[in-house]
Motif scaffolding. Structure first.
Motif, short mmCIF file in Angstrom:
data_model
loop_
_atom_site.label_atom_id
_atom_site.label_comp_id
_atom_site.label_asym_id
_atom_site.label_seq_id
_atom_site.Cartn_x
_atom_site.Cartn_y
_atom_site.Cartn_z
N THR A 188 0.83 -1.20 0.00
CA THR A 188 0.00 0.00 0.00
C THR A 188 0.87 1.26 0.00
OG1 THR A 188 -0.12 0.08 2.43
CG2 THR A 188 -1.79 -1.23 1.28
N HIS A 189 0.29 2.36 -0.43
CA HIS A 189 0.99 3.65 -0.44
C HIS A 189 2.38 3.52 -1.07
CE1 HIS A 189 -2.26 4.94 2.16
NE2 HIS A 189 -1.92 4.03 3.06
N THR A 190 2.41 2.98 -2.27
CA THR A 190 3.69 2.69 -2.93
C THR A 190 4.49 3.97 -3.20
OG1 THR A 190 2.57 2.74 -5.07
CG2 THR A 190 2.89 0.58 -4.04
N THR A 191 5.82 3.81 -3.19
CA THR A 191 6.74 4.86 -3.60
C THR A 191 7.71 4.25 -4.61
OG1 THR A 191 8.50 4.45 -1.98
CG2 THR A 191 6.62 5.78 -1.24
N THR A 192 8.53 5.09 -5.22
CA THR A 192 9.49 4.59 -6.21
C THR A 192 10.53 3.67 -5.55
OG1 THR A 192 10.78 6.63 -5.92
CG2 THR A 192 9.21 6.55 -7.75
N GLU A 193 10.68 3.76 -4.23
CA GLU A 193 11.61 2.87 -3.52
C GLU A 193 11.15 1.41 -3.55
OE1 GLU A 193 14.09 5.13 -0.10
OE2 GLU A 193 12.05 4.51 0.45
N HIS A 194 9.88 1.19 -3.89
CA HIS A 194 9.35 -0.16 -3.94
C HIS A 194 9.52 -0.80 -5.31
CE1 HIS A 194 6.75 1.59 -0.56
NE2 HIS A 194 7.73 0.89 -0.02
N THR A 195 10.08 -0.05 -6.26
CA THR A 195 10.41 -0.63 -7.56
C THR A 195 11.49 -1.69 -7.40
OG1 THR A 195 9.81 1.33 -8.85
CG2 THR A 195 11.45 -0.14 -9.81
N GLY A 196 11.30 -2.84 -8.03
CA GLY A 196 12.31 -3.89 -7.94
C GLY A 196 11.72 -5.28 -8.13
N ASP A 197 12.51 -6.28 -7.81
CA ASP A 197 12.13 -7.68 -8.00
C ASP A 197 11.62 -8.29 -6.70
OD1 ASP A 197 12.96 -7.44 -10.61
OD2 ASP A 197 14.97 -8.21 -10.20
N TYR A 198 10.49 -8.98 -6.80
CA TYR A 198 9.88 -9.67 -5.67
C TYR A 198 9.84 -11.16 -5.99
CZ TYR A 198 8.38 -5.08 -4.07
OH TYR A 198 8.36 -3.77 -3.65
N LYS A 199 10.22 -11.98 -5.01
CA LYS A 199 10.26 -13.43 -5.21
C LYS A 199 9.40 -14.12 -4.16
CE LYS A 199 14.89 -13.47 -7.30
NZ LYS A 199 15.04 -12.00 -7.29
N LEU A 200 8.58 -15.05 -4.63
CA LEU A 200 7.69 -15.84 -3.76
C LEU A 200 8.17 -17.27 -3.75
CD1 LEU A 200 5.03 -16.41 -2.19
CD2 LEU A 200 3.95 -16.75 -4.42
N GLN A 201 8.27 -17.84 -2.53
CA GLN A 201 8.67 -19.24 -2.37
C GLN A 201 7.60 -19.98 -1.59
OE1 GLN A 201 12.54 -19.85 -0.61
NE2 GLN A 201 12.15 -22.01 -0.16
N THR A 202 7.07 -21.05 -2.18
CA THR A 202 6.08 -21.90 -1.52
C THR A 202 6.45 -23.36 -1.79
OG1 THR A 202 4.60 -22.09 -3.44
CG2 THR A 202 4.30 -20.16 -2.00
#
Length: 259
Positions: free
Chosen positions: A97-111
């Motif tokens: 929520t309330h995203t900023t440009t600092e949140h730009t990048g790669d996200y990885k999910l492991q299950t």
């Protein structure tokens, strides 16, 4: 006669990974929320759901299905995710929520089911372009116009005649000011607009030729102010305050375009 001025910017847009099918690209405007869908349909088949961010694979959130506990790590990465992460306890999907440009990048999910990767791009909100008229030291029987925006990144500023692009200038990954000139005849009947856009949004200002491109009653001479005076009004309109530094930058842009 339309003055043609085209500057092309060759750049890599953040979040576009050609040829990488495993990475899902997601874009959002700064301040909005975005959800990364885990794809999990049955939590009973999972033990741990882990979300990591960035090149260092920093753990930012997890669900321990066995204990039913949800943990978000607010203090990692200088607190950029503090009070911004939400995990769906039924699917493990991550919402920022309330995203900023600092949140730009790669996200990885492991299950247990496998791994998923997301490339998130957070674009800054686009300002509305401002169109002004300026005078040239060289004699010209046409109306000289300038479209300007301040502090933009990963965006393109363009002049349109109807739906046709006349000229454009782009910026990539930097926060700078853009200015784009246009020259039209006083009796031009075409419809012109100045458009600022990025991959997910745009802002448009339509040119009112009758208002900007008029002549002074006395002698029917072109009627316009000096570049410096008009650009100070542009800065005030764009930023709400007069910025001497920005004025100097824009004045230099105009002088350069005047040759």
């Amino acid at each position: 006669m339309v003055h043609m001025f085209v500057l092309f910017c060759l750049c890599r847009l953040v979040g576009v990974f050609a040829g990488t099918d495993a990475v899902k690209s997601v874009s959002v405007t700064e301040g909005d929320s975005v959800s990364l869908n885990s794809g999990v349909t049955d939590m009973m088949n999972e033990d741990l759901i882990l979300w990591r961010f960035g090149d260092e694979n920093t753990l930012i959130a997890q669900i321990n299905v066995m204990t039913g506990s949800i943990t978000v790590y607010d203090d990692v990465l200088d607190g950029r995710f503090r009070d911004r992460l939400k995990l769906d306890d039924q699917t493990g999907s991550l919402t920022i929520t309330h995203t900023t440009t600092e949140h730009t990048g790669d996200y990885k999910l492991q299950t247990n089911s496998g791994r998923k990767s997301f490339s998130l791009t957070v674009f800054t909100r686009l300002p509305v372009p401002v169109i002004i008229r300026y005078c040239s030291s060289s004699s010209s029987s046409n109306c000289l116009l300038l479209c300007s925006v301040l502090n933009v990144s990963v965006a393109t500023l363009s002049w349109y005649a109807g739906i046709s692009v006349l000229s454009s200038i782009s910026v990539c990954d930097l926060s700078i000011s853009l200015s784009l000139p246009l020259e039209v005849e006083y009796q031009d009947k075409n419809t012109y607009s100045c458009v600022l856009n990025n991959p997910i949004s745009n802002q448009t200002t339509h040119l009112d030729i009758h208002t900007l491109c008029h002549t002074c009653a006395e002698g029917h001479a072109p009627c316009c102010d000096s570049v410096e005076a008009v650009l100070r009004l542009v800065v005030t309109a764009l930023m709400g305050v007069a910025s001497a530094t920005a004025v100097v930058l824009l004045v230099n842009d105009v002088r350069a375009s005047r040759g």
